[in-house]
Design an enzyme around this catalytic site. Sequence first.
Site, PDB file in Angstrom:
ATOM      1  N   CYS A 100       0.560  -1.174  -0.080  1.00 32.44           N
ATOM      2  CA  CYS A 100       0.546   0.071   0.292  1.00 32.44           C
ATOM      3  C   CYS A 100       0.909   1.012  -0.199  1.00 32.44           C
ATOM      4  CB  CYS A 100      -1.104  -0.078   1.111  1.00 32.44           C
ATOM      5  SG  CYS A 100      -2.136  -1.524   0.942  1.00 32.44           S
TER       6      CYS A 100
ATOM      7  N   ARG B 209       4.028  -0.248  -4.515  1.00 31.54           N
ATOM      8  CA  ARG B 209       3.835  -0.613  -3.341  1.00 31.54           C
ATOM      9  C   ARG B 209       2.054  -1.400  -3.373  1.00 31.54           C
ATOM     10  NH1 ARG B 209       7.804   1.708   0.110  1.00 31.54           N
ATOM     11  NH2 ARG B 209       5.245   0.778   0.760  1.00 31.54           N
TER      12      ARG B 209
ATOM     13  N   TRP C 224      -3.113  -2.420  -2.054  1.00 26.74           N
ATOM     14  CA  TRP C 224      -2.424  -3.727  -2.207  1.00 26.74           C
ATOM     15  C   TRP C 224      -3.299  -4.919  -0.732  1.00 26.74           C
ATOM     16  CZ3 TRP C 224      -0.811  -8.256   1.400  1.00 26.74           C
ATOM     17  CH2 TRP C 224      -0.504  -9.355   0.193  1.00 26.74           C
TER      18      TRP C 224
ATOM     19  N   ASN D 280      -1.306   2.053   5.943  1.00 24.37           N
ATOM     20  CA  ASN D 280      -0.582   0.745   5.540  1.00 24.37           C
ATOM     21  C   ASN D 280      -0.437   0.005   6.547  1.00 24.37           C
ATOM     22  OD1 ASN D 280       1.488  -0.139   4.313  1.00 24.37           O
ATOM     23  ND2 ASN D 280       2.358   1.194   4.545  1.00 24.37           N
ATOM     24  N   GLY D 281      -0.872  -0.792   6.386  1.00 28.58           N
ATOM     25  CA  GLY D 281      -0.300  -2.177   7.304  1.00 28.58           C
ATOM     26  C   GLY D 281      -1.912  -2.482   8.017  1.00 28.58           C
TER      27      GLY D 281
ATOM     28  N   GLU E 132      16.955 -18.148  -7.912  1.00 28.12           N
ATOM     29  CA  GLU E 132      16.375 -16.467  -8.335  1.00 28.12           C
ATOM     30  C   GLU E 132      16.116 -16.376  -9.796  1.00 28.12           C
ATOM     31  OE1 GLU E 132      15.572 -14.319  -6.832  1.00 28.12           O
ATOM     32  OE2 GLU E 132      15.679 -12.284  -8.260  1.00 28.12           O
TER      33      GLU E 132
ATOM     34  N   LYS F  14      12.268 -15.267 -10.824  1.00 25.48           N
ATOM     35  CA  LYS F  14      12.339 -14.697 -11.965  1.00 25.48           C
ATOM     36  C   LYS F  14      11.234 -14.752 -12.965  1.00 25.48           C
ATOM     37  CE  LYS F  14      12.782 -11.269 -10.504  1.00 25.48           C
ATOM     38  NZ  LYS F  14      13.763 -11.018  -8.951  1.00 25.48           N
TER      39      LYS F  14
ATOM     40  N   GLU G 220       7.242 -15.263 -11.657  1.00 26.16           N
ATOM     41  CA  GLU G 220       6.526 -13.996 -10.365  1.00 26.16           C
ATOM     42  C   GLU G 220       6.342 -13.235 -11.699  1.00 26.16           C
ATOM     43  OE1 GLU G 220       8.627 -11.459  -7.560  1.00 26.16           O
ATOM     44  OE2 GLU G 220      10.655 -11.989  -8.904  1.00 26.16           O
TER      45      GLU G 220
ATOM     46  N   HIS H 250      15.535 -37.237  -7.132  1.00 25.91           N
ATOM     47  CA  HIS H 250      15.259 -38.258  -6.256  1.00 25.91           C
ATOM     48  C   HIS H 250      14.146 -37.253  -5.819  1.00 25.91           C
ATOM     49  CE1 HIS H 250      19.321 -38.917  -4.599  1.00 25.91           C
ATOM     50  NE2 HIS H 250      19.692 -38.195  -4.418  1.00 25.91           N
TER      51      HIS H 250
ATOM     52  N   LYS I  16       5.534  -4.581  -4.181  1.00 23.62           N
ATOM     53  CA  LYS I  16       7.218  -4.544  -4.171  1.00 23.62           C
ATOM     54  C   LYS I  16       7.532  -4.391  -2.394  1.00 23.62           C
ATOM     55  CE  LYS I  16      11.171  -3.466  -6.103  1.00 23.62           C
ATOM     56  NZ  LYS I  16      11.284  -4.106  -6.133  1.00 23.62           N
TER      57      LYS I  16
HETATM   58  C1  F6R Z   1      11.044 -10.996  -6.131  1.00 23.95           C
HETATM   59  C2  F6R Z   1      10.607  -9.433  -5.329  1.00 23.95           C
HETATM   60  C3  F6R Z   1      10.953  -9.632  -3.548  1.00 23.95           C
HETATM   61  C4  F6R Z   1      11.547  -8.718  -2.243  1.00 23.95           C
HETATM   62  C5  F6R Z   1      11.814  -9.812  -1.445  1.00 23.95           C
HETATM   63  C6  F6R Z   1      12.489  -8.978  -0.049  1.00 23.95           C
HETATM   64  O1  F6R Z   1      11.617 -10.200  -7.234  1.00 23.95           O
HETATM   65  O2  F6R Z   1      11.556  -8.527  -5.183  1.00 23.95           O
HETATM   66  O3  F6R Z   1      10.774 -11.827  -3.998  1.00 23.95           O
HETATM   67  O4  F6R Z   1      13.462  -9.602  -2.694  1.00 23.95           O
HETATM   68  O5  F6R Z   1       9.910  -9.177  -1.165  1.00 23.95           O
HETATM   69  O6  F6R Z   1      11.990  -7.402  -0.441  1.00 23.95           O
HETATM   70  P1  F6R Z   1      13.270  -6.961   0.390  1.00 23.95           P
HETATM   71  O7  F6R Z   1      14.102  -7.002  -0.436  1.00 23.95           O
HETATM   72  O8  F6R Z   1      12.766  -5.097  -0.181  1.00 23.95           O
HETATM   73  O9  F6R Z   1      13.475  -6.776   0.933  1.00 23.95           O
END
Ligand code: F6R
Length: 608
Positions: A2, A27, A75, A101-102, A481, A485, A488, A504, A603
Amino acid sequence: MCGIVGFTGQVQAAPILLEGLRRLEYRGYDSAGVAVQHGGAIEMVKASGTVERLAEKTAGGASLPGECGIAHTRWATHGAPTDTNAHPHLSGDGRFAVVHNGIIENYAALRAELLSEGYAFASETDTEVVAHLLEHYYDGNLKRAVMRTAARLEGSYVLGVLCADEPGRLFCVKEAGPLILGLGVGENYFASDVTALVGRTKNVIYLEDGEMAELTPENISVYDRTGREISKSVSHVVWDIEAAEKGGYEHFMMKEIMEQPRAVKSTIEPRLRNGRIELEGFELTAEEFSRFSRIVITACGSAYHAGMVGKYVIESLCRVPVETDLASELRYRDPIVGPDTLLIVVSQSGETADTIAALRECKARGAYVLAIVNVVGSTIARLADSVLYTHAGPEIAVATTKGYTTQLAALYLFAVWAAEKLGRIDDARYNELIAELDALPARVQRAIDLNLHVQYLAERWHEQRAMFFIGRNIDYAAALEGSLKLKEISYIHSEAYAAGELKHGTIALIDEKRLVVALCCQTALFDKMVSNIQEVKARGAKVLGLAPEGDRRIFAEADDVLFAPRGEPLFAAVSEMVPLQLFAYYVARENGCDIDKPRNLAKSVTVE
Ligand code: F6R
């Protein structure tokens, strides 16, 4: 999670609030709303969907008069993303509007109490209790009403408050979530982060938990929990508006992929002085450092994947045991952590709720906390004993790219610095590794240049329903990772496995329809990877191999090939991630996905 923004000044507020929301949309983007003071009342417009829908409903804000207002991009946590559940929320008498937000953890009890007192609820949100509490406590003194309301709340709440009876006056409260104040000339702002404000002001105040601010066009006052006014220092944001814009790219994600050579350079270059690593802000002596018998790295998501790479690199160079732990697990499992533990906390935003909680838990047990963070002044940076900022610049796309690679660069700097401090590497190896770090930004650029054909490969493979990523050692951590990518942003199911582990159980899923992405950049383990490639090929799978530039052996094994520039294998994860990011990007683009704003994500994950 948010985004909130507030403005009070001499010009129309709504267009400015909408611009702030556009920049905060990463956000959360399932609904949005704006409320302004006008003619002694509050006018409000809300829309499910993106900020653009809200802009359409308000002619870009032009249809909402008034010079003071608050806005929100959501969000959803409590209640579906409908117009009604979108913020702001109004009190029953319509005199108060609130953005939040929260998560208010005691909202059910408060709601029951307010219902019994005759307040009626319009939405399913936890936030609406705040609006009714404000009405309940208001006796002509808004500051007192906000304080009394905040004192009733449990959980995380960053609030923006607007009252019809207090022209030009805004309040905001911070508890366990990000909030900054922006200082303009004849106008002032609050926002979830600085990106909402660039272009209007670079002078900001970072609030701490438990603090509350009162804003008018001419003045900002900050109060502590008891209502006592406190003085706060003003910080100057260094980056420009261009950093928060797409700069000609179709998506922020592509812009941020392309920015990686510069971003990695910003992490490394200031810390290499006269051929030595200097970690300003983490200046422990060898003796102080050797008190740590172990290192724990904690983080979430991609930052956790960076931590996994860090484990391999630090253990290999420093010979100190390193554990990586998901922050959401660490916080609840009574961890064995004490004064002999160095806790490394990795976070792009510095605001991830689980990571903050894990940090607090370990700090309370005596651990020394080193944070690797991008956002200056963020909660994690402020809670840590020392901070290594990654200096990646603002990252707007929800899927992290430069955030992750710069976290790796910071972990490499730390590993080489610590190995030398502990006397675990000799001068020759130290100098060799410094040269490798120095070369890393150019390698990232080379990784971009080497893989221009990735777009064609994405066209070829975008219809896959599931993919597997395999690798060994650091390549396994990188595979996690690469797989994240892809899934997501493209919504293609994908899993990453340590290459030796596939047989396994998971190999049962391999058939002639599957694409397996095989990371083969750990040259010492190349032959082992070939065996694993053979195993999946024997079951009909197709293979996309990722190998060091010029290693022609991969052509004999894989159906298609990506390349990573050659260099120190310990640092391979940075340059091998670039083609995997590009692959995920182009696959998602082929599939028509909303790359910068993938479904269900946000994010900055500021809730548990
Ligand atoms: C994936 C992504 C998330 C963040 C995770 C931690 O592309 O961006 O998995 O890595 O939410 O976020 P931060 O680094 O801001 O603590």
